[in-house]
Design a protein around this motif. Structure first.
Motif, PDB file in Angstrom:
ATOM      1  N   GLY A  14       0.564  -1.246  -0.055  1.00 53.47           N
ATOM      2  CA  GLY A  14      -0.017  -0.107  -0.052  1.00 53.47           C
ATOM      3  C   GLY A  14       0.861   1.287   0.013  1.00 53.47           C
ATOM      4  N   THR A  15       1.944   1.322   0.203  1.00 53.54           N
ATOM      5  CA  THR A  15       2.985   2.210   0.163  1.00 53.54           C
ATOM      6  C   THR A  15       3.787   2.341  -0.919  1.00 53.54           C
ATOM      7  N   LEU A  16       4.649   1.032  -1.042  1.00 51.44           N
ATOM      8  CA  LEU A  16       5.604   0.744  -2.177  1.00 51.44           C
ATOM      9  C   LEU A  16       4.879   0.250  -3.418  1.00 51.44           C
ATOM     10  N   VAL A  17       3.956  -0.891  -3.038  1.00 50.52           N
ATOM     11  CA  VAL A  17       3.173  -1.645  -3.990  1.00 50.52           C
ATOM     12  C   VAL A  17       1.900  -1.912  -3.584  1.00 50.52           C
ATOM     13  N   ASP A  18       1.010  -1.933  -4.767  1.00 48.93           N
ATOM     14  CA  ASP A  18      -0.247  -2.166  -4.512  1.00 48.93           C
ATOM     15  C   ASP A  18      -0.177  -4.080  -4.673  1.00 48.93           C
ATOM     16  N   SER A  19      -0.596  -4.671  -3.360  1.00 48.51           N
ATOM     17  CA  SER A  19      -0.290  -6.027  -3.191  1.00 48.51           C
ATOM     18  C   SER A  19      -1.670  -6.737  -3.208  1.00 48.51           C
ATOM     19  N   GLN A  20      -2.632  -5.912  -3.042  1.00 46.85           N
ATOM     20  CA  GLN A  20      -4.042  -6.421  -2.491  1.00 46.85           C
ATOM     21  C   GLN A  20      -4.409  -7.618  -3.656  1.00 46.85           C
ATOM     22  N   PRO A  21      -4.307  -7.597  -5.106  1.00 47.69           N
ATOM     23  CA  PRO A  21      -4.704  -8.666  -5.834  1.00 47.69           C
ATOM     24  C   PRO A  21      -4.192 -10.112  -5.483  1.00 47.69           C
ATOM     25  N   LEU A  92       3.882  -1.904  -8.761  1.00 51.29           N
ATOM     26  CA  LEU A  92       4.595  -0.799  -8.248  1.00 51.29           C
ATOM     27  C   LEU A  92       3.743   0.497  -8.243  1.00 51.29           C
ATOM     28  N   LEU A  93       3.598   1.219  -7.026  1.00 52.89           N
ATOM     29  CA  LEU A  93       2.985   2.335  -7.188  1.00 52.89           C
ATOM     30  C   LEU A  93       3.729   3.612  -7.952  1.00 52.89           C
ATOM     31  N   PRO A  94       2.872   4.386  -8.638  1.00 50.65           N
ATOM     32  CA  PRO A  94       3.612   5.499  -9.580  1.00 50.65           C
ATOM     33  C   PRO A  94       4.393   6.304  -8.584  1.00 50.65           C
ATOM     34  N   SER A 116       4.572  -8.506   5.907  1.00 53.15           N
ATOM     35  CA  SER A 116       4.837  -9.704   5.043  1.00 53.15           C
ATOM     36  C   SER A 116       5.949 -10.595   5.310  1.00 53.15           C
ATOM     37  N   SER A 117       5.811 -11.923   4.959  1.00 50.80           N
ATOM     38  CA  SER A 117       6.904 -12.829   5.077  1.00 50.80           C
ATOM     39  C   SER A 117       8.108 -12.244   4.383  1.00 50.80           C
ATOM     40  N   GLU A 122      10.972 -10.121  -0.367  1.00 48.41           N
ATOM     41  CA  GLU A 122      12.153 -10.235  -1.062  1.00 48.41           C
ATOM     42  C   GLU A 122      11.648 -10.365  -2.601  1.00 48.41           C
ATOM     43  N   LYS A 123      10.799 -11.313  -2.823  1.00 43.79           N
ATOM     44  CA  LYS A 123      10.362 -11.565  -4.096  1.00 43.79           C
ATOM     45  C   LYS A 123       9.738 -10.499  -4.763  1.00 43.79           C
ATOM     46  N   THR A 124       9.048  -9.826  -3.859  1.00 40.25           N
ATOM     47  CA  THR A 124       8.291  -8.602  -4.502  1.00 40.25           C
ATOM     48  C   THR A 124       9.432  -7.365  -4.750  1.00 40.25           C
ATOM     49  N   LEU A 125      10.247  -7.013  -3.859  1.00 37.61           N
ATOM     50  CA  LEU A 125      11.300  -6.008  -3.994  1.00 37.61           C
ATOM     51  C   LEU A 125      12.003  -6.588  -5.398  1.00 37.61           C
ATOM     52  N   GLU A 126      12.386  -7.750  -5.583  1.00 39.67           N
ATOM     53  CA  GLU A 126      13.390  -8.212  -6.892  1.00 39.67           C
ATOM     54  C   GLU A 126      12.284  -7.718  -8.112  1.00 39.67           C
ATOM     55  N   PHE A 127      11.087  -8.312  -7.999  1.00 42.81           N
ATOM     56  CA  PHE A 127      10.251  -8.369  -8.964  1.00 42.81           C
ATOM     57  C   PHE A 127      10.092  -6.946  -9.614  1.00 42.81           C
TER      58      PHE A 127
END
Length: 139
Positions: A14-21, A92-94, A116-117, A122-127
């Motif tokens: 919600g700050t760096l990424v929209d992970s809700q889906p 990734l948020l704008p 988050s785990s 780590e996978k989200t940040l790398e992605f």
């Protein structure tokens, strides 16, 4: 900037990424494997406080406290594994990458603190190719 190091700490979801889906999808799928249906509005009502609390709520509701206690850890692990598979559903948020680059170039140290785990974080940040900006990741 002064000679003191300044650290800027971001939350992830919600700050760096929209992970809700990915989060909602993995939660609904994990619950379904225990025979539990939970719609997005139901999930949103009890969201927050971590995966164990969220999944535990629905497991207790539908399976009872005793059975929920037996399976909640496995359900949390299943949800994490499903989130890893759905990382491409995070966005990734704008302006995030530009902001992080600007702050890092200005000498700030950057960190993420999230519920988050470690694996999902780590996978989200790398992605999203933003791990390189971070000095510290707290999960």
């Amino acid at each position: 900037m002064t000679d003191k190091t300044v650290i800027v700490i971001f939350d992830l979801d919600g700050t760096l990424v929209d992970s809700q889906p990915a989060t909602l999808g993995s939660t609904m799928e994990a619950l379904s494997r225990y025979g539990i249906e939970a719609a997005e509005p139901e999930l949103r009502e009890v969201f927050g406080g971590g995966a164990e609390k969220l999944l535990g709520h629905f497991l207790e509701r539908d399976l009872g406290v005793s059975q929920a206690e037996k399976v909640v850890r496995a359900a949390v692990d299943l949800r994490r594994d499903l989130q890893l598979e759905l990382v491409d559903r995070t966005t990734l948020l704008p302006g995030v990458k530009d902001l992080m680059a600007t702050l890092k170039d200005a000498g700030y140290r950057l960190a993420v603190a999230t519920m988050s785990s470690r694996e999902v974080t780590e996978k989200t940040l790398e992605f999203h190719d933003i791990r390189l900006y971070l000095s510290v990741v707290l999960t």
